[in-house]
Scaffold this motif. Structure first.
Motif, PDB file in Angstrom:
ATOM      1  N   ILE A 297       0.832  -1.200   0.000  1.00 53.41           N
ATOM      2  CA  ILE A 297       0.000   0.000   0.000  1.00 53.41           C
ATOM      3  C   ILE A 297       0.866   1.249   0.000  1.00 53.41           C
ATOM      4  O   ILE A 297       0.523   2.266  -0.614  1.00 53.41           O
ATOM      5  CB  ILE A 297      -0.951  -0.008   1.217  1.00 53.41           C
ATOM      6  CG1 ILE A 297      -2.025  -1.079   1.027  1.00 53.41           C
ATOM      7  CG2 ILE A 297      -1.595   1.363   1.432  1.00 53.41           C
ATOM      8  CD1 ILE A 297      -2.984  -1.194   2.195  1.00 53.41           C
ATOM      9  N   MET A 298       2.019   1.173   0.657  1.00 51.28           N
ATOM     10  CA  MET A 298       2.892   2.341   0.774  1.00 51.28           C
ATOM     11  C   MET A 298       3.858   2.477  -0.402  1.00 51.28           C
ATOM     12  O   MET A 298       4.616   3.430  -0.465  1.00 51.28           O
ATOM     13  CB  MET A 298       3.665   2.295   2.095  1.00 51.28           C
ATOM     14  CG  MET A 298       2.762   2.415   3.314  1.00 51.28           C
ATOM     15  SD  MET A 298       3.695   2.494   4.855  1.00 51.28           S
ATOM     16  CE  MET A 298       4.387   0.837   4.916  1.00 51.28           C
ATOM     17  N   ASP A 299       3.832   1.526  -1.321  1.00 52.57           N
ATOM     18  CA  ASP A 299       4.664   1.629  -2.509  1.00 52.57           C
ATOM     19  C   ASP A 299       3.819   2.173  -3.657  1.00 52.57           C
ATOM     20  O   ASP A 299       2.594   2.307  -3.553  1.00 52.57           O
ATOM     21  CB  ASP A 299       5.244   0.268  -2.876  1.00 52.57           C
ATOM     22  CG  ASP A 299       6.513   0.389  -3.721  1.00 52.57           C
ATOM     23  OD1 ASP A 299       6.880   1.526  -4.085  1.00 52.57           O
ATOM     24  OD2 ASP A 299       7.129  -0.658  -4.001  1.00 52.57           O
ATOM     25  N   VAL A 300       4.476   2.473  -4.772  1.00 53.29           N
ATOM     26  CA  VAL A 300       3.769   3.042  -5.913  1.00 53.29           C
ATOM     27  C   VAL A 300       2.829   2.009  -6.528  1.00 53.29           C
ATOM     28  O   VAL A 300       3.034   0.792  -6.410  1.00 53.29           O
ATOM     29  CB  VAL A 300       4.744   3.548  -6.984  1.00 53.29           C
ATOM     30  CG1 VAL A 300       5.678   4.610  -6.400  1.00 53.29           C
ATOM     31  CG2 VAL A 300       5.548   2.404  -7.589  1.00 53.29           C
ATOM     32  N   THR A 301       1.806   2.499  -7.195  1.00 55.35           N
ATOM     33  CA  THR A 301       0.909   1.659  -7.977  1.00 55.35           C
ATOM     34  C   THR A 301       1.471   1.580  -9.394  1.00 55.35           C
ATOM     35  O   THR A 301       1.568   2.604 -10.070  1.00 55.35           O
ATOM     36  CB  THR A 301      -0.509   2.257  -8.012  1.00 55.35           C
ATOM     37  OG1 THR A 301      -0.965   2.449  -6.665  1.00 55.35           O
ATOM     38  CG2 THR A 301      -1.461   1.349  -8.768  1.00 55.35           C
ATOM     39  N   PRO A 302       1.882   0.395  -9.858  1.00 55.73           N
ATOM     40  CA  PRO A 302       2.526   0.306 -11.174  1.00 55.73           C
ATOM     41  C   PRO A 302       1.708   0.920 -12.307  1.00 55.73           C
ATOM     42  O   PRO A 302       2.269   1.591 -13.188  1.00 55.73           O
ATOM     43  CB  PRO A 302       2.703  -1.206 -11.366  1.00 55.73           C
ATOM     44  CG  PRO A 302       2.795  -1.748  -9.975  1.00 55.73           C
ATOM     45  CD  PRO A 302       1.856  -0.909  -9.161  1.00 55.73           C
ATOM     46  N   GLU A 303       0.408   0.726 -12.279  1.00 52.10           N
ATOM     47  CA  GLU A 303      -0.439   1.271 -13.340  1.00 52.10           C
ATOM     48  C   GLU A 303      -0.428   2.801 -13.329  1.00 52.10           C
ATOM     49  O   GLU A 303      -0.505   3.435 -14.384  1.00 52.10           O
ATOM     50  CB  GLU A 303      -1.872   0.750 -13.213  1.00 52.10           C
ATOM     51  CG  GLU A 303      -2.031  -0.746 -13.399  1.00 52.10           C
ATOM     52  CD  GLU A 303      -1.663  -1.552 -12.157  1.00 52.10           C
ATOM     53  OE1 GLU A 303      -1.651  -2.803 -12.252  1.00 52.10           O
ATOM     54  OE2 GLU A 303      -1.383  -0.945 -11.096  1.00 52.10           O
ATOM     55  N   GLU A 304      -0.319   3.377 -12.139  1.00 52.68           N
ATOM     56  CA  GLU A 304      -0.274   4.834 -12.037  1.00 52.68           C
ATOM     57  C   GLU A 304       1.049   5.370 -12.575  1.00 52.68           C
ATOM     58  O   GLU A 304       1.087   6.428 -13.219  1.00 52.68           O
ATOM     59  CB  GLU A 304      -0.463   5.270 -10.585  1.00 52.68           C
ATOM     60  CG  GLU A 304      -0.438   6.768 -10.359  1.00 52.68           C
ATOM     61  CD  GLU A 304      -1.618   7.508 -10.979  1.00 52.68           C
ATOM     62  OE1 GLU A 304      -1.603   8.751 -10.943  1.00 52.68           O
ATOM     63  OE2 GLU A 304      -2.559   6.848 -11.481  1.00 52.68           O
TER      64      GLU A 304
ATOM     65  N   LEU B  52      10.895  -0.848 -17.023  1.00 51.69           N
ATOM     66  CA  LEU B  52       9.505  -1.112 -17.356  1.00 51.69           C
ATOM     67  C   LEU B  52       9.250  -0.736 -18.801  1.00 51.69           C
ATOM     68  O   LEU B  52      10.168  -0.353 -19.530  1.00 51.69           O
ATOM     69  CB  LEU B  52       8.565  -0.354 -16.421  1.00 51.69           C
ATOM     70  CG  LEU B  52       8.625   1.186 -16.459  1.00 51.69           C
ATOM     71  CD1 LEU B  52       7.244   1.774 -16.210  1.00 51.69           C
ATOM     72  CD2 LEU B  52       9.598   1.714 -15.414  1.00 51.69           C
ATOM     73  N   GLU B  53       8.003  -0.875 -19.226  1.00 53.74           N
ATOM     74  CA  GLU B  53       7.616  -0.478 -20.570  1.00 53.74           C
ATOM     75  C   GLU B  53       6.457   0.496 -20.504  1.00 53.74           C
ATOM     76  O   GLU B  53       5.554   0.341 -19.671  1.00 53.74           O
ATOM     77  CB  GLU B  53       7.202  -1.690 -21.411  1.00 53.74           C
ATOM     78  CG  GLU B  53       8.361  -2.570 -21.829  1.00 53.74           C
ATOM     79  CD  GLU B  53       7.941  -3.627 -22.841  1.00 53.74           C
ATOM     80  OE1 GLU B  53       6.729  -3.724 -23.132  1.00 53.74           O
ATOM     81  OE2 GLU B  53       8.828  -4.342 -23.343  1.00 53.74           O
ATOM     82  N   VAL B  54       6.505   1.502 -21.372  1.00 50.99           N
ATOM     83  CA  VAL B  54       5.410   2.452 -21.531  1.00 50.99           C
ATOM     84  C   VAL B  54       5.047   2.465 -23.003  1.00 50.99           C
ATOM     85  O   VAL B  54       5.847   2.893 -23.842  1.00 50.99           O
ATOM     86  CB  VAL B  54       5.810   3.867 -21.054  1.00 50.99           C
ATOM     87  CG1 VAL B  54       4.664   4.844 -21.306  1.00 50.99           C
ATOM     88  CG2 VAL B  54       6.182   3.850 -19.577  1.00 50.99           C
ATOM     89  N   ASP B  55       3.865   1.946 -23.305  1.00 52.70           N
ATOM     90  CA  ASP B  55       3.422   1.837 -24.700  1.00 52.70           C
ATOM     91  C   ASP B  55       4.453   1.125 -25.562  1.00 52.70           C
ATOM     92  O   ASP B  55       4.840   1.593 -26.643  1.00 52.70           O
ATOM     93  CB  ASP B  55       3.108   3.228 -25.274  1.00 52.70           C
ATOM     94  CG  ASP B  55       1.922   3.887 -24.586  1.00 52.70           C
ATOM     95  OD1 ASP B  55       1.088   3.151 -24.031  1.00 52.70           O
ATOM     96  OD2 ASP B  55       1.842   5.122 -24.598  1.00 52.70           O
ATOM     97  N   ASP B  56       4.920  -0.018 -25.051  1.00 50.45           N
ATOM     98  CA  ASP B  56       5.864  -0.889 -25.754  1.00 50.45           C
ATOM     99  C   ASP B  56       7.248  -0.275 -25.931  1.00 50.45           C
ATOM    100  O   ASP B  56       8.079  -0.812 -26.671  1.00 50.45           O
ATOM    101  CB  ASP B  56       5.313  -1.293 -27.133  1.00 50.45           C
ATOM    102  CG  ASP B  56       4.015  -2.088 -27.027  1.00 50.45           C
ATOM    103  OD1 ASP B  56       3.904  -2.893 -26.089  1.00 50.45           O
ATOM    104  OD2 ASP B  56       3.122  -1.881 -27.873  1.00 50.45           O
ATOM    105  N   GLN B  57       7.517   0.838 -25.238  1.00 47.43           N
ATOM    106  CA  GLN B  57       8.827   1.461 -25.281  1.00 47.43           C
ATOM    107  C   GLN B  57       9.556   1.189 -23.963  1.00 47.43           C
ATOM    108  O   GLN B  57       8.955   1.259 -22.891  1.00 47.43           O
ATOM    109  CB  GLN B  57       8.717   2.977 -25.488  1.00 47.43           C
ATOM    110  CG  GLN B  57       8.097   3.378 -26.808  1.00 47.43           C
ATOM    111  CD  GLN B  57       8.964   2.969 -27.990  1.00 47.43           C
ATOM    112  OE1 GLN B  57      10.186   3.134 -27.969  1.00 47.43           O
ATOM    113  NE2 GLN B  57       8.337   2.435 -29.022  1.00 47.43           N
TER     114      GLN B  57
END
Length: 253
Positions: free
Chosen positions: A182-189, A215-220
């Protein structure tokens, strides 16, 4: 050589004089001569108003004396030619333009986009990424309300000091009862924010979990660089030299 340094989560307070003196030493040595220094939130464990700088003789807690000491060291840094940028954290959200002017800094919005060479980099404190902590997000909404802040800053100094102590205690108790995820970031956010700002590099603090996440953002391919908090004897920084490549470092002092 062009050098930019980024730090966060020092949580300076009178009860940890070693961290404060270590930070001052870092400013006088490591940061000296840097082109720019970015402090991405929670420089102080608590901040009850910029008028704290006027009340060293009325503050038995030592917060005012600490603020004056740190402000003087930061002012020396900017007087020597280093650009200084300051972002609010979840602890020192009442830092204002008077303090920024006193140290020669520019207050940054959260989030802020910085160009490094040919790349746009997103800077955040990181607390807004922890969307699963609904209780904190509700408090954050209240604490960033200008009317609420005006009401708090109108209180006598002694009352504000008591309020800050009470909020720190409540925060510590709440944190001890929350699950780690809960105290870590939400990956989707994280992905959403990076997509919205068109970046593939995000640098933030807040979670006290220093690491470089791929990680990947829009396949990048993308990356999230997390600054750690400062403890007696060591801290964390991101160094960006003329190559424009951010490097997360564990530093000792």
């Amino acid at each position: 050589m062009t050098t930019t340094l980024m730090i966060s989560d020092l949580h300076l307070h009178p009860g940890a004089p070693d961290v404060a003196e270590g930070f001052v030493g870092w400013l006088e040595t490591r940061a000296r001569g840097a082109d720019a220094v970015y402090i991405l939130g929670d420089l102080f464990e608590a901040w009850i108003g910029d008028d704290l700088l006027d009340h060293a003789d009325q503050d038995p807690s030592g917060n005012a004396q600490l603020a004056i000491r740190v402000a003087g060291a930061l002012r020396q840094l900017t007087d020597d030619g280093t650009a200084l940028y300051l972002m609010h954290g979840n602890r020192d959200f009442l830092l204002g333009h008077r303090f920024a002017d006193a140290i020669g800094a520019k207050l940054l919005s959260d989030p802020a986009v910085l160009r490094l060479g040919d790349e746009q980099v997103l800077l955040m404190h990181g607390d807004t990424l922890c969307t699963r902590d609904e209780a904190y997000q509700a408090f954050r909404t209240q604490a960033r309300n200008p009317a609420w802040q005006e009401q708090i800053l109108a209180m006598p100094l002694a009352d504000r000091l008591q309020l800050a102590a009470a909020l720190r205690q409540q925060s510590g108790e709440a944190t001890s009862n929350k699950a780690e995820d809960i105290m870590d970031v939400t990956p989707e956010e994280v992905v959403r924010v990076m997509r919205d700002h068109g970046v593939t590099t995000l640098i933030h603090g807040h979670t006290h979990r220093p690491a470089v996440h791929e990680l990947e953002v829009d396949d990048q391919p993308a990356r999230r660089i997390v600054l750690g908090d400062w403890q007696p004897g060591h801290g964390w920084e991101v160094e960006i030299d003329a190559s424009g490549e951010p490097k997360l470092r564990d530093i000792t002092y």
